[in-house]
Write a protein that holds these residues in place. Structure first.
Motif, short mmCIF file in Angstrom:
data_model
loop_
_atom_site.label_atom_id
_atom_site.label_comp_id
_atom_site.label_asym_id
_atom_site.label_seq_id
_atom_site.Cartn_x
_atom_site.Cartn_y
_atom_site.Cartn_z
N ALA A 86 -9.96 -8.71 21.98
CA ALA A 86 -10.62 -9.58 22.96
C ALA A 86 -10.43 -8.97 24.34
O ALA A 86 -9.78 -7.93 24.48
N VAL A 87 -10.95 -9.63 25.36
CA VAL A 87 -10.66 -9.23 26.74
C VAL A 87 -9.52 -10.12 27.25
O VAL A 87 -9.56 -11.34 27.09
N TYR A 88 -8.52 -9.50 27.84
CA TYR A 88 -7.36 -10.22 28.35
C TYR A 88 -7.38 -10.19 29.87
O TYR A 88 -7.50 -9.14 30.50
N PHE A 89 -7.25 -11.38 30.45
CA PHE A 89 -7.24 -11.52 31.89
C PHE A 89 -5.87 -11.98 32.37
O PHE A 89 -5.29 -12.92 31.83
N CYS A 90 -5.40 -11.33 33.39
CA CYS A 90 -4.22 -11.76 34.11
C CYS A 90 -4.72 -12.63 35.27
O CYS A 90 -5.77 -12.36 35.85
N ALA A 91 -3.99 -13.70 35.59
CA ALA A 91 -4.38 -14.56 36.70
C ALA A 91 -3.14 -15.03 37.43
O ALA A 91 -2.05 -15.08 36.86
N ALA A 92 -3.32 -15.38 38.68
CA ALA A 92 -2.19 -15.80 39.51
C ALA A 92 -2.61 -16.92 40.43
O ALA A 92 -3.79 -17.04 40.79
N SER A 93 -1.64 -17.72 40.81
CA SER A 93 -1.90 -18.76 41.80
C SER A 93 -0.77 -18.78 42.83
O SER A 93 0.35 -18.37 42.52
N ASP A 94 -1.08 -19.23 44.04
CA ASP A 94 -0.03 -19.25 45.06
C ASP A 94 0.44 -20.68 45.33
O ASP A 94 -0.14 -21.63 44.86
N ARG A 95 1.51 -20.76 46.07
CA ARG A 95 2.17 -22.05 46.31
C ARG A 95 1.19 -23.05 46.89
O ARG A 95 0.53 -22.79 47.89
N GLY A 96 1.12 -24.20 46.27
CA GLY A 96 0.31 -25.27 46.81
C GLY A 96 -1.15 -25.21 46.44
O GLY A 96 -1.87 -26.18 46.63
N ALA A 97 -1.61 -24.07 45.95
CA ALA A 97 -3.02 -23.96 45.60
C ALA A 97 -3.17 -24.10 44.10
O ALA A 97 -2.29 -23.71 43.34
N GLN A 98 -4.24 -24.65 43.67
CA GLN A 98 -4.48 -24.80 42.25
C GLN A 98 -5.44 -23.75 41.70
O GLN A 98 -5.58 -23.62 40.52
N LYS A 99 -6.09 -23.02 42.59
CA LYS A 99 -7.07 -22.06 42.09
C LYS A 99 -6.36 -20.85 41.52
O LYS A 99 -5.23 -20.53 41.87
N LEU A 100 -7.04 -20.19 40.61
CA LEU A 100 -6.55 -18.96 40.00
C LEU A 100 -7.30 -17.77 40.57
O LEU A 100 -8.51 -17.84 40.78
N VAL A 101 -6.57 -16.68 40.76
CA VAL A 101 -7.17 -15.41 41.12
C VAL A 101 -7.03 -14.51 39.90
O VAL A 101 -5.91 -14.28 39.42
N PHE A 102 -8.15 -14.01 39.40
CA PHE A 102 -8.15 -13.25 38.16
C PHE A 102 -8.20 -11.75 38.43
O PHE A 102 -8.76 -11.29 39.43
N GLY A 103 -7.63 -11.01 37.49
CA GLY A 103 -7.85 -9.57 37.44
C GLY A 103 -9.17 -9.28 36.76
O GLY A 103 -9.89 -10.18 36.32
N GLN A 104 -9.49 -7.98 36.67
CA GLN A 104 -10.78 -7.57 36.12
C GLN A 104 -10.84 -7.63 34.61
O GLN A 104 -11.92 -7.57 34.02
N GLY A 105 -9.68 -7.75 33.98
CA GLY A 105 -9.66 -7.83 32.53
C GLY A 105 -9.42 -6.49 31.86
O GLY A 105 -9.76 -5.44 32.40
N THR A 106 -8.80 -6.54 30.69
CA THR A 106 -8.59 -5.36 29.85
C THR A 106 -9.10 -5.70 28.46
O THR A 106 -8.71 -6.72 27.87
N ARG A 107 -9.99 -4.85 27.95
CA ARG A 107 -10.52 -5.06 26.60
C ARG A 107 -9.56 -4.44 25.60
O ARG A 107 -9.37 -3.21 25.60
N LEU A 108 -8.96 -5.28 24.78
CA LEU A 108 -8.02 -4.82 23.75
C LEU A 108 -8.73 -4.74 22.42
O LEU A 108 -9.38 -5.71 21.99
N THR A 109 -8.61 -3.60 21.78
CA THR A 109 -9.17 -3.40 20.44
C THR A 109 -8.02 -3.07 19.49
O THR A 109 -7.27 -2.11 19.75
#
Lengths: 112, 112
Positions: A86-109
């Motif tokens: 599948a494609v795996y995404f890393c995501a992060a959020s900062d203090r007090g915020a609920q939104k996620l910031v995503f990476g570009q993704g890595t396709r794992l086979t």
């Protein structure tokens, strides 16, 4: 805006071996990190998360490691299974915020 | 926990037309979100909605976009006058950073 980076667009691993997916971030305000798995035509599915107060979190075959000094995290999958492809995404959020910031993704086979 | 349901799964619209994307995220959650993913790119945050108000929005979420929770369970994203560059997968989500977000399966919007 490249606050979260996944530098490997793709990764191929033999079934049964370990898959290691990497993620780097630049924003020191990030305090929560998540990994998502995504199949085509589906929404991201939550896999595992880690708070910035920890350096490791494990859930079954999935382990996330966080190195705050290097601003780096990794997802280990062991043993890798064909259904992990599948494609795996890393995501992060900062203090007090609920939104996620995503990476570009890595396709794992996973190869049989 | 029940999934997040999005309708339609695919929408084709002419440039300049209005579209409404719908989401049923279950009413006992406080935080709802819209994200989008342009083909081949990262998942991007659009807007978060808390307690029936916009709590945060990104630069992408300009005056052409609006969100509503018209009846306490449905959650809609409206694009008033679509542009070609609005073509993307749009994901609704609920939840928060600690327990992970639950994403819907997405609506593929194609603007022609």
């Amino acid at each position: 805006d490249q606050q979260v980076k996944q530098n490997s667009p793709s990764l191929s691993v033999q079934e049964g071996r370990i898959s290691i997916l990497n993620c780097d971030y630049t924003n020191s305000m990030f305090d929560y990190f998540l990994w998502y798995k995504k199949y085509p035509a589906e929404g991201p599915t939550f896999l595992i998360s880690i708070s910035s107060i920890k350096d490791k979190n494990e859930d079954g075959r999935f382990t996330v490691f966080l190195n705050k000094s290097a601003k780096h995290l990794s997802l280990h999958i062991v043993p890798s299974q064909p259904g992990d492809s599948a494609v795996y995404f890393c995501a992060a959020s900062d203090r007090g915020a609920q939104k996620l910031v995503f990476g570009q993704g890595t396709r794992l086979t996973i190869n049989p | 926990e029940p999934e997040v349901t999005q309708t339609p799964s695919h929408q084709v619209t002419q440039m300049g037309q209005e579209v409404i994307l719908r989401c049923v995220p279950i009413s006992n959650h406080l935080y709802f979100y819209w994200y989008r993913q342009i083909l081949g790119q990262k998942v991007e945050f659009l807007v978060s909605f808390y307690n029936n108000e916009i709590s945060e929005k990104s630069e992408i979420f300009d005056d052409q976009f609006s969100v509503e929770r018209p009846d306490g369970s449905n959650f809609t994203l409206k694009i008033r006058s679509t542009k070609l560059e609005d073509s993307a997968m749009y994901f609704c989500a609920r939840g928060g950073t600690v327990y992970g977000y639950t994403f819907g399966s997405g609506t593929r919007l194609t603007v022609v």
